[in-house]
Write an enzyme that holds these catalytic residues in place. Structure first.
Site, PDB file in Angstrom:
ATOM      1  N   ASP A  12      -7.292  50.417  -6.562  1.00  0.00           N
ATOM      2  CA  ASP A  12      -6.785  49.564  -5.090  1.00  0.00           C
ATOM      3  C   ASP A  12      -5.487  48.663  -5.462  1.00  0.00           C
ATOM      4  O   ASP A  12      -5.553  47.867  -6.538  1.00  0.00           O
ATOM      5  CB  ASP A  12      -8.077  48.887  -4.189  1.00  0.00           C
ATOM      6  CG  ASP A  12      -8.369  49.858  -4.179  1.00  0.00           C
ATOM      7  OD1 ASP A  12      -8.673  51.034  -3.680  1.00  0.00           O
ATOM      8  OD2 ASP A  12      -9.760  49.997  -2.900  1.00  0.00           O
ATOM      9  N   HIS A  14      -3.498  52.457  -4.567  1.00  0.00           N
ATOM     10  CA  HIS A  14      -4.092  52.724  -3.263  1.00  0.00           C
ATOM     11  C   HIS A  14      -4.144  51.855  -2.555  1.00  0.00           C
ATOM     12  O   HIS A  14      -4.492  50.606  -2.747  1.00  0.00           O
ATOM     13  CB  HIS A  14      -5.489  53.042  -3.790  1.00  0.00           C
ATOM     14  CG  HIS A  14      -6.716  53.386  -2.775  1.00  0.00           C
ATOM     15  ND1 HIS A  14      -6.394  54.660  -1.882  1.00  0.00           N
ATOM     16  CD2 HIS A  14      -7.182  53.006  -1.459  1.00  0.00           C
ATOM     17  CE1 HIS A  14      -6.834  54.182  -0.482  1.00  0.00           C
ATOM     18  NE2 HIS A  14      -7.941  53.447  -0.461  1.00  0.00           N
ATOM     19  N   ASP A  16      -4.401  50.387   0.735  1.00  0.00           N
ATOM     20  CA  ASP A  16      -4.973  50.227   2.632  1.00  0.00           C
ATOM     21  C   ASP A  16      -4.017  49.259   3.252  1.00  0.00           C
ATOM     22  O   ASP A  16      -3.940  48.201   3.035  1.00  0.00           O
ATOM     23  CB  ASP A  16      -6.481  49.330   2.061  1.00  0.00           C
ATOM     24  CG  ASP A  16      -7.206  50.487   1.445  1.00  0.00           C
ATOM     25  OD1 ASP A  16      -8.018  51.183   1.766  1.00  0.00           O
ATOM     26  OD2 ASP A  16      -8.151  49.368   0.249  1.00  0.00           O
ATOM     27  N   ASP A  30     -10.413  57.887  -0.162  1.00  0.00           N
ATOM     28  CA  ASP A  30     -10.797  57.112  -0.482  1.00  0.00           C
ATOM     29  C   ASP A  30     -11.883  57.668   1.298  1.00  0.00           C
ATOM     30  O   ASP A  30     -12.443  56.638   1.747  1.00  0.00           O
ATOM     31  CB  ASP A  30     -10.620  55.904  -0.298  1.00  0.00           C
ATOM     32  CG  ASP A  30     -10.831  54.887   0.030  1.00  0.00           C
ATOM     33  OD1 ASP A  30     -11.798  54.531  -1.123  1.00  0.00           O
ATOM     34  OD2 ASP A  30     -10.491  53.555  -0.035  1.00  0.00           O
ATOM     35  N   HIS A  61      -8.363  54.680   6.757  1.00  0.00           N
ATOM     36  CA  HIS A  61     -10.110  54.329   6.763  1.00  0.00           C
ATOM     37  C   HIS A  61     -10.603  53.241   6.781  1.00  0.00           C
ATOM     38  O   HIS A  61     -11.956  53.145   6.227  1.00  0.00           O
ATOM     39  CB  HIS A  61     -10.424  55.096   5.855  1.00  0.00           C
ATOM     40  CG  HIS A  61      -9.954  55.253   3.780  1.00  0.00           C
ATOM     41  ND1 HIS A  61      -8.941  55.212   4.140  1.00  0.00           N
ATOM     42  CD2 HIS A  61     -10.008  54.198   3.811  1.00  0.00           C
ATOM     43  CE1 HIS A  61      -7.857  54.684   3.081  1.00  0.00           C
ATOM     44  NE2 HIS A  61      -9.126  54.123   2.375  1.00  0.00           N
TER      45      HIS A  61
END
Ligand SMILES: [Zn+2]
Length: 1125
Positions: free
Chosen positions: A414, A163, A165, A277, A552
């Protein structure tokens, strides 16, 4: 007449016959799905497909019938534009509602659509008791049925993922350089080592950055991994977007950006979505994905009580259906993860202590460990039987929560897999376990690495989606544990949430004008797309900055301060870029056609009226200067909406006597007002605001001229009357406003326009509104209140709203109230601690007069742990019902639940919220996404800003204390329901906006753009660009017109949306469509005569259709078309 009708009938019958033949030949497959899909092999699947085909057949015939009916009725759509041009009031003769049975539309509001699981009903039923479930804390002790598993064969797909970000603790670029690049490099080499290894990737922002720096042979390797099915791109969006504060335009844009990149670079079309998420999940996402051609979706962050409820009845997999959908045509097959998180401890089964031991990144010496204090063990010949047994038990328990014998076991977290050693640790140890199981048939388990495609294919092999229940509703407000509701982020960093919407309006409007220009002027417009002009680069950069901000942790306001700054700089650069492209395009469109156009893509022809100096500053109005040689100034207005707008425009000018004329020299009514300095009643020297009545064509440009004149020659201009109440001291003076009325005491007062009158308290706050049509007065008390953060370990932060009690009304000693009045508008200004509050009432025929405009400039930077709300209290008997929108696309019914804490009754407010009873509806329309609640009957409160001085333990590691004042803008609209009108069913889980609220929301989001000409007034320019020939109706919105540049040829894509409105609140001046869209009316001279149908993100193209034909477009639906030039 008879003969004509007969020949029309015969013709129509022939067309129908021809279409049917064509239709059979095409096998109905407008967008063929994957032919290799295993489901078609199965006989049952074939049967189901026949059912679907029959249904589609019914739809197509329905549409044909509708078209024929229209042909026979022989009634052309009245030309709205011409009617408007004659300045006659149009009675909405186009409000011909086509009976639903004639067009096969699924939208259903008069009755409640049938759904197996309705989320609002689930909320009514749930106790939200939070009982300790043991190992699975938020669930129960899942008993393993050994006997059952003796017969059932389990299929396990372990799906490795990372994941990433695009900005959170580090900036997007920092993450890329420090981690993501390694992950992707490792991915290529480690997947290539063994064809059994699989991986999924979601974020195209990172992927494209990496793509640009890898060598050609690596690109080929990646393409091979994808075509071999080892690597799957899931969702394929630029980012994994937030689903609460985002507008559907940006959700669509960011996915289109990713999808178009994938199509152009890799020729890949995503079919499975992965949204693990975002802090709560919206059905708008499911709708968009479905219409983009995606087939399956995985979601994760859902309230723990909802997960438990669905898991109890094996309903964690369902067909997510839209609230209005009466026939299931919007269903998207959805898999909800059952446990607390998407990390490894919470994805193999109910016991995190066991699952953690199968996260081999947590092996001793790898830097992270298991909080449950039992570490993983390297799998060896000696321990494999035991270890595999432990894991199998968890997988089987997880499978018992679902209907099929297929398990999805995500393996990641993550920024995982950034070290080569982690790839080896995870893949090698799991492979040993799989080999063990697969070699022991008596264990009844078959396991492998998989992608989402592998998993969903296996599920569909076992059971068709039709075998699962349908579910409608949303998954807000999210709670991950206890009473920790994630309703704080709906409001966190509101300054940047406002900037988001400003960029939305710039990107949409600029793309639209740019595409109109490219489509209109044929060969002379080639330069627009030429790389040398740099304009397409500016457009693409702006789209990508806006897309990035949908992440997000971006629009949500949940990133570190320096990351927020980084986003903000990108947003400002994007706005500046769009302003440049917009003014370049406007100049091109207005340049005289007789002279060949000489492009100069660097040149600035127009100043935009609102420029921002810094990424943290608010827009400033440019001052239109008059002096010698500058007696007149030219301003061009741009309307990006599809209806003609008669609205007020305010410009700042350097002299008090300005006359406004249209391009033909005809004087236009105007009103001049003094400019007050911020936070004071001091009047600025030599600056005035001139407000005039503008009339701008749909999707068009028009010119107005400002002339410095002598006062006597300015008969259509009025000076505002200024009154200061509760003001002590001598009256402020300025030229033109020598007389300012000063009253030293506080008193009640009211302001008016043609439709309503608004009464204010002594303090200067709204008290009541009277609707002039009927003379009824409704109390609407506006005030401000503050929440304080709860004490203790768990306190409010960027994500969480944890108030200690109900909000306290803000009290203050009296302050002066300023009233500015004139023929075009009236305005009330007052201030209280932390808030500059302005209410404007406009006197026009346009959308700006449909209610009161409220502007709050909030400054709570001197506060500690403060959350400030604006509250409006009325006597509307809404019980415990209220309505909020989801991403500006749809409206959902909410209920205030006393069994839930206050913070759980807060919801996202992307564009509007309303309360209503039998007689009235009160809507709050917002220009920026915030949090909203209706905590008492008759009340709506909107959180304005929040300042939290501590972290809330969700990984951010800081509070939110970077508050920045900005004018947050709202429209308050009070409407009276038509007596005995039958609207939406009283128990319908969705709501509909009124026409007034819908058009007010669109005009607030897409304001008129003011372009100030920098050349001489006598320079030759066309005064007007008005491409549209007929307005489609105010329910039809051009979501985007977007130039698609690719190696295979340039094209433009159009997306239109049709909103259904509540029929009980009609509005004469805004007529509605009849459900048939003729694109030639929107784009008469642009592009060719044909266009292609397409899926929403233009991944799949359908059949070629005539531009000049009536295309049925159902309520609540979107249609997309592709044009070549
Ligand atoms: Zn994330």
């Amino acid at each position: 007449m008879r003969v004509r009708k007969m020949s029309a009938l015969v013709g129509a019958a022939l067309i129908l016959g021809g279409c049917l033949v064509l239709y059979m030949m095409m096998d109905l497959a407008v967008f063929p799905s994957d032919v290799h899909d295993n489901k078609w092999v199965q006989f049952e699947g074939r049967l189901k497909q026949l059912e679907v085909d029959l249904h589609r057949h019914h739809e197509t015939v329905g549409k044909l019938k509708h078209t024929i009916k229209h042909l026979i009725s022989n009634s052309p759509i009245p030309n709205q534009y011409q009617q408007h041009s004659n300045h006659t009031v149009t009675v909405s003769s186009t409000t011909t509602i086509v009976p639903e049975s004639h067009v096969s539309c699924s939208s259903q509001f008069r009755t409640v659509p049938r759904t197996d699981i309705q989320m609002l009903d689930v909320y009514k039923e749930l106790k939200f008791d939070n009982i300790d479930g043991g190992a699975w804390k938020q669930g129960w002790n899942v008993e393993l049925s050994e006997q059952e598993w003796g017969k059932r064969k389990l299929r396990v797909f372990v799906v490795p993922h990372s994941h990433n970000d695009p900005g959170w603790i580090k900036t997007f670029e920092d993450y890329y350089h420090s981690q993501t690049r390694n992950i992707l490099n490792n991915m290529v080499s480690k997947l290539s080592e063994d064809p059994r290894r699989k991986f999924i990737w979601a974020e195209i922002s990172f992927f494209s950055l990496w793509w640009d720096e890898i060598p050609a042979e690596t690109k080929e390797q990646v393409k091979k991994l994808i075509s071999d099915g080892q690597l799957e791109i899931v969702t394929g969006g630029w980012v994994m977007n937030d689903e609460a504060s985002t507008h559907y335009f940006s959700m669509l844009l960011q996915m289109m950006e990713g999808h178009q990149w994938l199509l152009n670079q890799i020729e890949f079309k995503p079919r499975n979505s992965w949204s693990i998420d975002p802090f709560g999940q919206s059905p708008t996402m499911a709708y968009l994905l479905k219409r983009m051609g995606l087939e399956n979706l995985v979601i994760q962050r859902v309230h723990y009580s909802v997960k438990k409820y669905l898991a109890r009845n094996k309903n964690l997999e369902f067909r997510w259906r839209q609230l209005w959908d009466g026939d299931g045509s919007s269903d998207l097959f959805t898999h909800m993860m059952p446990f607390y998180s998407y990390d490894v401890p919470h994805t193999c089964g109910p016991d995190p202590k066991i699952c953690c031991q199968f996260d081999f990144r947590r092996l001793p010496g790898y830097g992270i460990s298991c909080p449950w204090k039992v570490p993983p063990q390297v799998i060896t010949k000696q321990n494999v039987a035991h270890r595999a047994g432990l894991l199998l038990e968890q997988y089987r328990k997880k499978a018992q929560l679902y209907q099929t014998n297929v398990v999805l076991a995500p393996l990641g977290d993550d920024f995982r897999y950034d070290h080569a050693s982690e790839w080896d640790a995870q893949y090698n140890n799991y492979q040993k376990i799989f080999d063990f199981w697969n070699s022991k048939p008596h264990l009844n388990v078959e396991a492998q690495f998989g992608t989402l495609k592998d998993y969903f294919n296996a599920v569909r092999e076992e059971s068709m989606p039709e075998g699962f229940l349908s579910l409608s509703g949303d998954f807000f407000t999210y709670a991950d544990r206890d009473d920790h509701y994630w309703s704080g982020y709906y409001t966190s960093r509101p300054f940047y949430k406002r900037v988001d919407r400003m960029l939305v309006s710039y990107v949409r409007a600029t793309e639209l004008l740019f595409s109109l220009a490219w489509g209109t002027k044929q060969s002379s417009s080639d330069w627009l797309l030429a790389p040398e002009s740099g304009l397409t680069k500016l457009l693409s950069d702006a789209r990508r900055s806006l897309s990035l901000f949908q992440h997000h942790d971006a629009i949500t306001g949940t990133a570190k301060d320096h990351v927020v700054e980084d986003y903000a700089k990108k947003l400002l650069e994007a706005i500046n870029g769009m302003q440049h492209v917009m003014q370049q395009t406007a100049h091109f469109l207005l340049s005289p056609p007789q002279v060949p156009y000489q492009p100069n893509s660097e040149f600035v022809y127009f100043d935009m009226d609102n420029m921002r100096k810094q990424h943290y500053s608010i827009p400033e109005k440019a001052v239109v200067f008059f002096g010698e040689g500058f007696e007149s100034q030219r301003v061009v207005l741009y309307n990006s909406l599809t209806w003609r707008r008669e609205e007020l425009v305010t410009l700042r000018v350097s002299t008090r006597n300005v006359k406004v004329t249209d391009a033909a020299g005809i004087s236009v009514p105007s009103q001049t007002s003094p400019v007050f300095q911020e936070f004071s009643d001091v009047i600025a020297e030599s600056h005035y605001d001139i407000t005039f009545m503008a009339d701008v064509p749909s999707l068009g440009l028009t010119t107005y001229l400002l002339h410095a004149v002598l006062p006597a020659k300015n008969i259509d201009n009025a000076m505002s009357h200024v009154k200061l109440l509760n003001f002590v001291g001598s009256a402020p003076r300025i030229e033109g406003f020598e007389y300012i009325e000063v009253v030293d005491e506080a008193k009640e007062f009211s302001i008016h326009n043609d439709h309503l009158s608004a009464a204010f308290s002594e303090q200067g706050l709204l008290k009541a509104v009277t609707l002039k049509d009927t003379g009824v007065t409704v109390p609407l008390h506006l005030d401000f209140a503050r929440y304080h953060a709860r004490q203790g370990q768990e306190r409010s932060g960027a994500y969480l709203f944890l108030p200690d009690r109900e909000a306290e009304t803000v009290k203050w000693d009296s302050s002066p109230v300023r009233i500015v009045e004139g023929p075009l508008f009236s305005q009330v200004h007052m201030h209280l601690p932390g808030v500059q509050h302005t209410v404007t009432l406009v006197n026009t025929q346009g959308t700006d007069s449909l209610g009161l405009e409220v502007q709050n400039v909030v400054d709570i930077s001197d506060q500690v742990n403060c959350e400030l709300v604006m509250r409006i209290s009325s006597n509307i008997k809404n019980g415990d019902d209220f309505y909020t929108d989801l991403n500006g696309l749809q409206i959902i019914r909410r209920k205030r639940f006393f069994k839930l804490p206050l913070q759980a009754n807060y919801y996202p407010l992307p564009t509007m919220a309303f309360i209503q009873d039998q007689a009235f509806r009160f809507t709050v329309v917002t220009a920026q996404p915030l949090g909203v609640g209706s905590l008492k009957e008759g009340q709506i409160e909107v959180m304005q800003d929040r300042r939290l001085n501590q972290d809330d333990n969700r990984g951010l590691g800081q509070g939110v204390t970077d508050n920045k004042p900005f004018p947050a803008t709202f429209r308050l609209i009070l409407e009276q329901r038509q007596p005995s009108c039958q609207g939406t069913a009283s128990d319908h889980p969705a709501g509909l906006p009124t026409v007034a609220a819908h058009v007010a929301s669109l005009s607030l989001l897409h304001p008129l753009f003011h372009l100030l000409w920098l050349g001489k007034t006598q320079d030759k320019l066309e005064s007007r660009f008005a491409p549209m020939t007929r307005e489609p109706g105010s329910d039809i919105h051009v979501v985007m017109l977007h130039t698609l540049t690719s190696q295979s040829g340039n094209a433009a894509g159009l997306v239109v949306h049709r909103q259904e409105m509540d029929p009980c609140f009609p509005l004469e001046q805004f007529s509605l469509s009849n459900g048939l869209l003729n694109v030639s009316n929107l784009l008469p001279t642009q592009f060719g005569n044909t266009m292609k149908e397409a899926t929403l993100s233009f991944l799949d193209e359908g059949k070629t259709v005539q531009k000049n034909a009536a295309h049925p477009i159902c309520h609540m639906e979107m249609s997309s078309f592709i044009f070549t030039r």
